[in-house]
Design a protein around this motif. Structure first.
Motif, PDB file in Angstrom:
ATOM      1  N   ILE A 236      45.986  49.702  47.247  1.00  0.00           N
ATOM      2  CA  ILE A 236      45.448  48.725  48.194  1.00  0.00           C
ATOM      3  C   ILE A 236      46.381  47.521  48.274  1.00  0.00           C
ATOM      4  O   ILE A 236      46.694  46.888  47.260  1.00  0.00           O
ATOM      5  CB  ILE A 236      44.040  48.283  47.768  1.00  0.00           C
ATOM      6  N   VAL A 237      46.814  47.203  49.488  1.00  0.00           N
ATOM      7  CA  VAL A 237      47.728  46.085  49.710  1.00  0.00           C
ATOM      8  C   VAL A 237      46.978  44.997  50.470  1.00  0.00           C
ATOM      9  O   VAL A 237      46.564  45.200  51.621  1.00  0.00           O
ATOM     10  CB  VAL A 237      48.972  46.540  50.497  1.00  0.00           C
ATOM     11  N   LEU A 238      46.807  43.830  49.828  1.00  0.00           N
ATOM     12  CA  LEU A 238      46.106  42.711  50.443  1.00  0.00           C
ATOM     13  C   LEU A 238      47.094  41.725  51.069  1.00  0.00           C
ATOM     14  O   LEU A 238      48.309  41.853  50.929  1.00  0.00           O
ATOM     15  CB  LEU A 238      45.229  42.012  49.406  1.00  0.00           C
ATOM     16  N   ASP A 239      46.550  40.713  51.738  1.00  0.00           N
ATOM     17  CA  ASP A 239      47.374  39.758  52.503  1.00  0.00           C
ATOM     18  C   ASP A 239      48.439  39.082  51.648  1.00  0.00           C
ATOM     19  O   ASP A 239      49.547  38.832  52.125  1.00  0.00           O
ATOM     20  CB  ASP A 239      46.471  38.670  53.113  1.00  0.00           C
ATOM     21  N   ASP A 240      48.094  38.762  50.405  1.00  0.00           N
ATOM     22  CA  ASP A 240      48.996  37.961  49.576  1.00  0.00           C
ATOM     23  C   ASP A 240      49.830  38.803  48.617  1.00  0.00           C
ATOM     24  O   ASP A 240      50.380  38.283  47.647  1.00  0.00           O
ATOM     25  CB  ASP A 240      48.195  36.919  48.785  1.00  0.00           C
ATOM     26  N   ALA A 241      49.946  40.098  48.872  1.00  0.00           N
ATOM     27  CA  ALA A 241      50.712  40.980  47.980  1.00  0.00           C
ATOM     28  C   ALA A 241      52.198  40.651  48.016  1.00  0.00           C
ATOM     29  O   ALA A 241      52.744  40.294  49.063  1.00  0.00           O
ATOM     30  CB  ALA A 241      50.500  42.431  48.381  1.00  0.00           C
ATOM     31  N   ASP A 242      52.845  40.778  46.872  1.00  0.00           N
ATOM     32  CA  ASP A 242      54.307  40.729  46.801  1.00  0.00           C
ATOM     33  C   ASP A 242      54.793  42.095  47.261  1.00  0.00           C
ATOM     34  O   ASP A 242      54.794  43.066  46.509  1.00  0.00           O
ATOM     35  CB  ASP A 242      54.741  40.447  45.371  1.00  0.00           C
ATOM     36  N   LEU A 243      55.236  42.172  48.525  1.00  0.00           N
ATOM     37  CA  LEU A 243      55.477  43.472  49.144  1.00  0.00           C
ATOM     38  C   LEU A 243      56.663  44.202  48.534  1.00  0.00           C
ATOM     39  O   LEU A 243      56.639  45.430  48.401  1.00  0.00           O
ATOM     40  CB  LEU A 243      55.660  43.315  50.653  1.00  0.00           C
ATOM     41  N   ASN A 244      57.690  43.486  48.162  1.00  0.00           N
ATOM     42  CA  ASN A 244      58.848  44.156  47.563  1.00  0.00           C
ATOM     43  C   ASN A 244      58.494  44.769  46.205  1.00  0.00           C
ATOM     44  O   ASN A 244      58.868  45.906  45.910  1.00  0.00           O
ATOM     45  CB  ASN A 244      60.018  43.173  47.418  1.00  0.00           C
ATOM     46  N   LYS A 245      57.770  44.015  45.407  1.00  0.00           N
ATOM     47  CA  LYS A 245      57.325  44.545  44.120  1.00  0.00           C
ATOM     48  C   LYS A 245      56.380  45.725  44.329  1.00  0.00           C
ATOM     49  O   LYS A 245      56.489  46.758  43.648  1.00  0.00           O
ATOM     50  CB  LYS A 245      56.631  43.444  43.316  1.00  0.00           C
ATOM     51  N   ALA A 246      55.467  45.579  45.263  1.00  0.00           N
ATOM     52  CA  ALA A 246      54.522  46.660  45.547  1.00  0.00           C
ATOM     53  C   ALA A 246      55.247  47.918  46.010  1.00  0.00           C
ATOM     54  O   ALA A 246      54.901  49.036  45.606  1.00  0.00           O
ATOM     55  CB  ALA A 246      53.511  46.208  46.594  1.00  0.00           C
ATOM     56  N   MET A 247      56.267  47.755  46.841  1.00  0.00           N
ATOM     57  CA  MET A 247      56.973  48.924  47.356  1.00  0.00           C
ATOM     58  C   MET A 247      57.782  49.617  46.271  1.00  0.00           C
ATOM     59  O   MET A 247      57.870  50.857  46.261  1.00  0.00           O
ATOM     60  CB  MET A 247      57.884  48.529  48.521  1.00  0.00           C
ATOM     61  N   ASP A 248      58.364  48.852  45.369  1.00  0.00           N
ATOM     62  CA  ASP A 248      59.076  49.482  44.251  1.00  0.00           C
ATOM     63  C   ASP A 248      58.146  50.426  43.487  1.00  0.00           C
ATOM     64  O   ASP A 248      58.519  51.554  43.139  1.00  0.00           O
ATOM     65  CB  ASP A 248      59.618  48.414  43.299  1.00  0.00           C
ATOM     66  N   VAL A 249      56.935  49.952  43.236  1.00  0.00           N
ATOM     67  CA  VAL A 249      55.969  50.776  42.513  1.00  0.00           C
ATOM     68  C   VAL A 249      55.457  51.902  43.397  1.00  0.00           C
ATOM     69  O   VAL A 249      55.268  53.034  42.943  1.00  0.00           O
ATOM     70  CB  VAL A 249      54.813  49.908  41.978  1.00  0.00           C
ATOM     71  N   LEU A 387      39.732  59.091  40.243  1.00  0.00           N
ATOM     72  CA  LEU A 387      40.623  59.035  39.084  1.00  0.00           C
ATOM     73  C   LEU A 387      41.166  57.625  38.859  1.00  0.00           C
ATOM     74  O   LEU A 387      40.856  56.982  37.868  1.00  0.00           O
ATOM     75  CB  LEU A 387      41.754  60.047  39.238  1.00  0.00           C
ATOM     76  N   GLY A 388      41.997  57.136  39.774  1.00  0.00           N
ATOM     77  CA  GLY A 388      42.588  55.818  39.581  1.00  0.00           C
ATOM     78  C   GLY A 388      42.732  55.058  40.881  1.00  0.00           C
ATOM     79  O   GLY A 388      42.546  55.600  41.970  1.00  0.00           O
ATOM     80  N   ALA A 389      43.056  53.769  40.764  1.00  0.00           N
ATOM     81  CA  ALA A 389      43.329  52.925  41.931  1.00  0.00           C
ATOM     82  C   ALA A 389      44.183  51.751  41.478  1.00  0.00           C
ATOM     83  O   ALA A 389      44.082  51.301  40.330  1.00  0.00           O
ATOM     84  CB  ALA A 389      42.035  52.418  42.561  1.00  0.00           C
ATOM     85  N   SER A 390      45.006  51.259  42.396  1.00  0.00           N
ATOM     86  CA  SER A 390      45.745  50.018  42.122  1.00  0.00           C
ATOM     87  C   SER A 390      45.572  49.089  43.305  1.00  0.00           C
ATOM     88  O   SER A 390      45.366  49.521  44.441  1.00  0.00           O
ATOM     89  CB  SER A 390      47.237  50.304  41.874  1.00  0.00           C
ATOM     90  N   ILE A 391      45.626  47.795  43.002  1.00  0.00           N
ATOM     91  CA  ILE A 391      45.472  46.784  44.053  1.00  0.00           C
ATOM     92  C   ILE A 391      46.570  45.749  43.903  1.00  0.00           C
ATOM     93  O   ILE A 391      46.952  45.390  42.781  1.00  0.00           O
ATOM     94  CB  ILE A 391      44.073  46.135  43.990  1.00  0.00           C
ATOM     95  N   TRP A 392      47.065  45.268  45.040  1.00  0.00           N
ATOM     96  CA  TRP A 392      48.223  44.382  45.049  1.00  0.00           C
ATOM     97  C   TRP A 392      47.839  43.062  45.694  1.00  0.00           C
ATOM     98  O   TRP A 392      47.545  42.987  46.878  1.00  0.00           O
ATOM     99  CB  TRP A 392      49.389  45.070  45.764  1.00  0.00           C
ATOM    100  N   ALA A 415      50.171  46.943  39.271  1.00  0.00           N
ATOM    101  CA  ALA A 415      50.849  47.874  38.368  1.00  0.00           C
ATOM    102  C   ALA A 415      50.508  49.307  38.799  1.00  0.00           C
ATOM    103  O   ALA A 415      49.503  49.557  39.465  1.00  0.00           O
ATOM    104  CB  ALA A 415      50.428  47.650  36.920  1.00  0.00           C
ATOM    105  N   GLN A 416      51.373  50.210  38.390  1.00  0.00           N
ATOM    106  CA  GLN A 416      51.179  51.617  38.695  1.00  0.00           C
ATOM    107  C   GLN A 416      50.099  52.205  37.795  1.00  0.00           C
ATOM    108  O   GLN A 416      50.042  51.913  36.591  1.00  0.00           O
ATOM    109  CB  GLN A 416      52.494  52.378  38.487  1.00  0.00           C
ATOM    110  N   VAL A 417      49.237  53.038  38.356  1.00  0.00           N
ATOM    111  CA  VAL A 417      48.251  53.749  37.559  1.00  0.00           C
ATOM    112  C   VAL A 417      48.983  54.668  36.586  1.00  0.00           C
ATOM    113  O   VAL A 417      49.844  55.460  36.981  1.00  0.00           O
ATOM    114  CB  VAL A 417      47.294  54.572  38.446  1.00  0.00           C
ATOM    115  N   ALA A 418      48.659  54.550  35.308  1.00  0.00           N
ATOM    116  CA  ALA A 418      49.347  55.329  34.287  1.00  0.00           C
ATOM    117  C   ALA A 418      48.441  55.451  33.071  1.00  0.00           C
ATOM    118  O   ALA A 418      47.489  54.684  32.892  1.00  0.00           O
ATOM    119  CB  ALA A 418      50.667  54.664  33.891  1.00  0.00           C
ATOM    120  N   SER A 419      48.731  56.449  32.236  1.00  0.00           N
ATOM    121  CA  SER A 419      48.002  56.595  30.981  1.00  0.00           C
ATOM    122  C   SER A 419      48.713  55.804  29.893  1.00  0.00           C
ATOM    123  O   SER A 419      49.928  55.664  29.888  1.00  0.00           O
ATOM    124  CB  SER A 419      47.904  58.070  30.589  1.00  0.00           C
TER     125      SER A 419
END
Length: 454
Positions: A236-249, A387-392, A415-419
């Motif tokens: 999930i990408v919200l209005d205030d997300a750091d888009l470059n960081k989010a895209m790397d992940v 299973l999992g979800a991430s929000i930015w 952060a990336q969903v991970a075990s």
């Protein structure tokens, strides 16, 4: 009938392995029973010593094990090396912490003394997938051994070399014969193992359909079962997300391991103010991916593990397009040798479409436009998976509050969903039953015995 291992990068047959006969299977079960009975009486210092020795074997054989993974199921070599390292880390963590995790829980009651003690169940039957052919096994095996259980392994039929490497590595570390046993058996024989009185629990990681069948068999035979099944994780990408960081992940979370990860981000839910920029950036990054030999440092997209898996992904992509999704890039198999699929991006994906409703187990990102945060929560939950979800978002408090409203087993902010060995891992709804890892995971295959001293 046999197990075959093929190189996904070129389709060549590497080796074939015969199935066990029922007589051979019975012999292995008998040896496993004796080993598990003896191991259940072991002290934590002995269990810890074995796990530290296994960790050392993993470290000593790191390169060879990683190359086996890459050759057999196609994972990029750097990712395979990381998988081996994660297994070694899990061994060390549980060797150092399992005794504390399994300490008696003292309970206040009218009794002089009352407590819950955690004792081994016995033999655990692990039915494991090919996409993380070491880690998925060790995620189950390590806590099971530290809890005092034995383990039987039925690995996926396309990674028999990995299965046999695991068994050998554990024997080389000093484990008793039969404590961890690889079973090269058919689906029908697996049903017999589940029903066998010497088996006390079943751990399965794989598809939802197979998980339902295994759960039914385990239920018929009153066996404890832990299931880690499919996912359709939202990113999930919200209005205030750091888009470059989010895209790397996002790139790692969707295209790592050729997208063949249960906890991969599969549905990208983006608010109106960021969707154009996010989509353009993703398409640009996807077009830079380079398929090729998993052993080459230049390769950034692995082959898919099997031809039938690639075929299914393409069928799902074509179905989604016919339902109204737009193909922005990729969306077809790559011609030539091996099981490669073009890294793909779909947009205009909506509830009811294949790319939204089903798990696409391959390098395909589905972009979903959402109206606002409330719609993002609703769309994230509009799936049978959990299973999992991430929000930015830069608002960490809001991110955590939103994750509390999403029906998943694990949620991540920025952060990336991970075990992680310290945290319980698993899903809800059609994504599974029970937990692995953490205190919750190691206690799954224990007898939580109540003791009351009047």
């Amino acid at each position: 009938m046999n197990f075959e291992t093929r190189n996904p990068a070129n389709g060549e047959l590497l080796e074939a392995f015969d199935m066990l006969t029922n007589e051979q299977l019975e012999q292995k079960l008998s040896v496993a029973e004796q080993a598990a009975d003896a191991w259940s009486c072991s002290v934590y210092t002995d269990r810890s010593a074995l796990l530290h020795a296994i960790a050392q074997q993993l470290t000593n054989n790191r390169q060879t094990l990683a190359e086996t993974i890459s050759l057999e199921m196609g994972k990029l070599l750097p990712e395979a090396l990381g998988e081996v390292d994660k297994c070694a880390g899990a061994c060390s963590f549980y060797a150092d912490n399992a005794e504390q995790m399994l300490q008696d829980d003292l309970i206040e009651t009218p009794a002089r003394r009352s407590l819950v003690t955690y004792q081994p169940l016995g033999i655990i039957f692990a039915i494991m997938p090919w996409n993380f052919p070491l880690w998925q096994v060790f995620r189950c095996l390590v806590p099971a051994l530290m809890a005092g259980n034995g383990l039987l392994l039925k690995h996926a039929p396309n990674v028999p070399r990995c299965a046999k490497a695991i068994e050998k590595l554990i024997r080389d570390a000093g484990a008793p014969e039969g404590l961890v046993t690889d079973l090269t058996i058919s689906v029908e024989q697996a049903g017999l193992v589940i029903a066998d009185h010497r088996v006390h629990g079943v751990a399965f990681t794989g598809s939802e359909m197979a998980g339902r069948q295994i759960a039914a068999l385990a239920g018929q035979n009153l066996k404890k079962v832990v299931l880690e099944l499919g996912g359709s994780d939202s990113f999930i990408v919200l209005d205030d997300a750091d888009l470059n960081k989010a895209m790397d992940v996002a790139m790692r979370a969707r295209f790592g391991n050729a997208g063949q990860i249960c906890i991969a981000s599969k549905r990208f839910l983006v608010v109106p103010s960021r969707i154009q920029e996010f989509t353009e950036l993703m398409v640009s990054r996807v077009n830079d991916l380079k398929h090729g030999d998993p052993f080459s440092a230049d390769t950034t997209l692995a082959p898919m593990s099997r031809l039938d898996i690639r075929d299914k992904v393409h069928q799902q992509v074509m179905a989604s397009i016919s339902e109204g999704a737009r193909a922005l890039t990729g969306c077809k198999p790559i011609d030539g040798a091996g099981y490669f699929y073009e890294p793909s991006v779909l947009d205009n994906v909506k509830l009811g479409m294949t790319a939204f409703n089903e798990e696409i187990f391959g390098p395909v990102a589905a972009i979903v436009a959402v109206r606002d945060e409330a719609d993002a929560i609703a769309q994230a939950n509009a799936t049978r998976f959990g299973l999992g979800a991430s929000i930015w978002t830069e608002d960490l408090e809001k991110g955590e509050a939103i994750l509390r409203q999403i029906d998943v087993g694990c949620g991540f902010v920025n952060a990336q969903v991970a075990s992680d060995v310290r945290m319980p891992f698993g899903g809800v709804k059609a994504s599974g039953i029970g937990r692995e890892l953490g205190i919750s995971g190691i206690r799954e295959f224990c007898n939580a015995k109540s003791l009351w001293v009047a």
